[in-house]
Motif scaffolding. Structure first.
Motif, mmCIF file in Angstrom:
data_model
loop_
_atom_site.group_PDB
_atom_site.id
_atom_site.type_symbol
_atom_site.label_atom_id
_atom_site.label_comp_id
_atom_site.label_asym_id
_atom_site.label_seq_id
_atom_site.Cartn_x
_atom_site.Cartn_y
_atom_site.Cartn_z
ATOM 1 N N LYS A 88 1.143 -1.018 -0.757
ATOM 2 C CA LYS A 88 -0.270 -0.078 -0.068
ATOM 3 C C LYS A 88 0.647 1.384 -0.183
ATOM 4 C CE LYS A 88 -3.727 2.083 2.326
ATOM 5 N NZ LYS A 88 -4.413 2.650 3.842
ATOM 6 N N LYS A 89 1.902 1.559 0.952
ATOM 7 C CA LYS A 89 3.004 2.488 1.298
ATOM 8 C C LYS A 89 4.170 1.710 0.428
ATOM 9 C CE LYS A 89 0.177 4.139 4.809
ATOM 10 N NZ LYS A 89 0.580 4.658 6.134
ATOM 11 N N ARG A 90 4.305 1.250 -0.066
ATOM 12 C CA ARG A 90 5.926 0.784 -0.714
ATOM 13 C C ARG A 90 6.038 0.025 -1.703
ATOM 14 N NH1 ARG A 90 5.091 -3.461 3.931
ATOM 15 N NH2 ARG A 90 6.113 -1.468 5.260
ATOM 16 N N ASN A 126 4.943 3.058 -5.644
ATOM 17 C CA ASN A 126 5.892 3.887 -4.777
ATOM 18 C C ASN A 126 7.206 3.658 -3.965
ATOM 19 O OD1 ASN A 126 2.699 4.341 -3.770
ATOM 20 N ND2 ASN A 126 2.337 2.094 -3.371
ATOM 21 N N SER A 129 10.132 4.892 -0.701
ATOM 22 C CA SER A 129 10.542 3.481 0.545
ATOM 23 C C SER A 129 12.183 3.149 -0.124
ATOM 24 C CB SER A 129 10.006 2.528 0.734
ATOM 25 O OG SER A 129 10.145 1.597 2.219
ATOM 26 N N LYS A 490 0.354 -0.979 7.674
ATOM 27 C CA LYS A 490 1.188 -0.452 8.285
ATOM 28 C C LYS A 490 0.627 1.268 8.498
ATOM 29 C CE LYS A 490 5.376 1.996 6.778
ATOM 30 N NZ LYS A 490 6.289 2.594 5.749
ATOM 31 N N ASP A 491 0.692 1.497 9.954
ATOM 32 C CA ASP A 491 0.383 1.764 10.765
ATOM 33 C C ASP A 491 -0.944 2.710 11.282
ATOM 34 O OD1 ASP A 491 2.836 4.218 9.943
ATOM 35 O OD2 ASP A 491 2.437 4.310 8.342
#
Length: 500
Positions: A88-90, A126, A129, A490-491
């Protein structure tokens, strides 16, 4: 690493067709090496089965050596939808692995251990990262070595000539051919960024040169049960690929059986493993790659399904090279989970990070040793900088900076840890406002789950898939369930008392 070490197959000596002048120096034109290779190609061809790649007894003697004559190109993959929410974020290659590492560390480390020091990583999703990790892990370590080694990220970009993003593996390489061809090398080594394995690419490249191949494809021996899930290849008695079949079944599967002793397996294992599957790892001669992508197949997007079968059809020499060791394609949540938990297996893990002769490198973080206070930890791997208090951990992988509180029970799970520590002041402020600190709260119970980085798991939380759900999307609640494995995003914040 749980590998079956195979002895080298016996072979008759043959001339090395790709030998350049003995006095080869960095920067010298490789035309001489290519001319020698062409001359060797006109000699009678003698096939010599090479030892499988994980054999400890075989030797390599690349001339010119890989640091000056090979360019490594690692393909970062697509959006990684099957690994969502970890992607999702990487980018997929930036997904954490084995407590201390990331997926991209595997092919980069294999390259460096194989003396391939010029490495590009192609990505388009993404990538922030991934860029940060590569620059911190390798940016200051490679450039100072001889032969001007580097590890550099190439992101998808639009240009007046090509307004499109990467459409596939071959298209990604095509879009950067203008850069790759500037390098004075003999071969391009094409790798995937989401595979877990340890391989000496020098042996792979040596086999490519000795067989006068245009393309060499790394192949994994398979039994009949697993073979139906892979793209299979058929070879002749010289190890040359003559046919491809994508996930065949029935009579078509039977027709793809090959004699794997040709590639170096002993007779007994050849009977057990009569199929070979492409690993998505290739060596291309430089001039062949340029011709295929620009002239022969200018619209092809994929290497495995278009370019390589097409090269075979037009008569190019496409060889198979056998790899007989642990290899896992980390393409799904289930495969990712199993690969991580496999490193806790005893007495021998599926994949070991403890091989001094072929280390896996990563970003130096200068974290303190992990602190374990009155905890019961069995069959587990603990990353750096963790604080573990009065809890029970069994058959799990605990990542960097993980904080696990009193009374927690962690079973068959992967905790990815955190990107940073919260100070005592931060934690006090959170507690005063009813917040939850990063980590695993008191008396939490986590079983068969993946907890992504910086997750906040409250007190008395149960993440045990109580209803045995196989597939569920609960993104607004902070988690997904795929193949029965709960993955906390994540988070994410999981409130105290939650039962999943």
């Amino acid at each position: 690493m749980a590998m079956m070490a195979m002895g080298a197959a016996s072979w008759a000596p043959i001339p090395a067709p790709a030998r350049a002048a003995a006095a080869f120096y960095p920067g010298r034109d490789l035309a001489a090496a290519r001319r020698r290779r062409g001359a060797a190609a006109r000699r009678p061809f003698v096939f010599t089965p090479r030892a499988v790649s994980d054999s400890r007894s075989s030797q390599t003697c690349l001339d010119p050596d890989a640091s000056t004559s090979v360019l490594g190109i690692i393909l970062g993959g697509g959006a990684g939808t099957r690994l969502y929410p970890l992607t999702k974020k990487r980018a997929k290659p930036a997904v954490p692995l084995g407590a201390n590492y990331r997926l991209i560390d595997i092919p980069v480390s294999n390259c460096l251990n194989s003396n391939v020091s010029k490495i590009y990583v192609l990505t388009q999703f993404n990538s922030a990262s991934l860029n940060g990790h590569l620059s911190r892990a390798y940016g200051n370590n490679i450039g100072g070595y001889k032969n001007e080694g580097f590890v550099e990220v190439l992101a998808a970009q639009q240009s007046p000539e090509n307004p499109n993003w990467f459409q596939g593996t071959a298209d990604a390489v095509r879009q950067y051919l203008w850069l790759f061809e500037e390098h004075n090398v003999m071969e391009f080594l094409i790798l995937a960024g989401d595979h877990l394995y340890r391989m000496d690419y020098q042996k792979f490249i040596q086999a490519h040169r000795e067989t006068n191949a245009d393309i060499t494809v790394a192949a994994l021996p398979m039994d009949e049960e697993r073979a139906t899930a892979f793209g299979l290849m058929k070879i002749d008695d010289e190890g040359r690929i003559i046919e491809f079949a994508e996930k065949p079944k029935g009579e078509k599967l039977k027709s793809m059986m090959v004699d794997t002793t040709i590639l170096g397996l002993d007779t007994e294992r050849a009977k057990e493993l009569p199929y070979i599957a492409s690993m998505g790892i290739y060596v291309f001669s430089k001039d062949v790659m340029l011709k295929l992508l620009r002239q022969n197949f200018p619209a092809a997007n994929d290497f495995g399904s278009e370019v390589i079968p097409g090269a075979t059809e037009i008569g190019m020499r496409v060889q198979a090279y056998l790899y007989d060791g642990y290899w896992e394609d980390i393409g799904t949540i289930e495969a990712f989970y199993n690969a991580n938990l496999g490193i806790t297996k005893k007495p021998v893990p599926d994949f070991s990070f403890y091989d001094r002769s072929a280390a896996i490198y990563t970003q130096p973080r200068y974290l303190p040793p992990s602190k374990v206070l009155d905890a019961d930890v069995t069959d587990s791997v603990i990353g750096e900088g963790c604080v573990i208090r009065h809890c029970t951990i069994n058959h799990s992988v605990v990542g960097l900076r993980s904080c696990i509180s009193e009374g927690a029970v962690i079973e068959d799970s992967l905790l990815m840890g955190a990107d940073y520590y919260e100070t005592e002041t931060d934690k006090k402020a959170l507690s005063e406002t009813g917040g939850i600190p990063i980590g695993i709260g008191k008396n939490a119970h986590i079983r068969k789950a993946i907890i992504d980085k910086n997750a906040r798991i409250g007190e008395n939380v149960k993440i045990i898939n109580v209803d045995n759900i196989q597939e569920a999307s609960r993104e607004t609640d902070g988690y997904f369930i795929k193949s029965g494995i709960v993955t906390v995003i994540k988070d994410a914040l999981i409130p105290s008392g939650t039962v999943i």
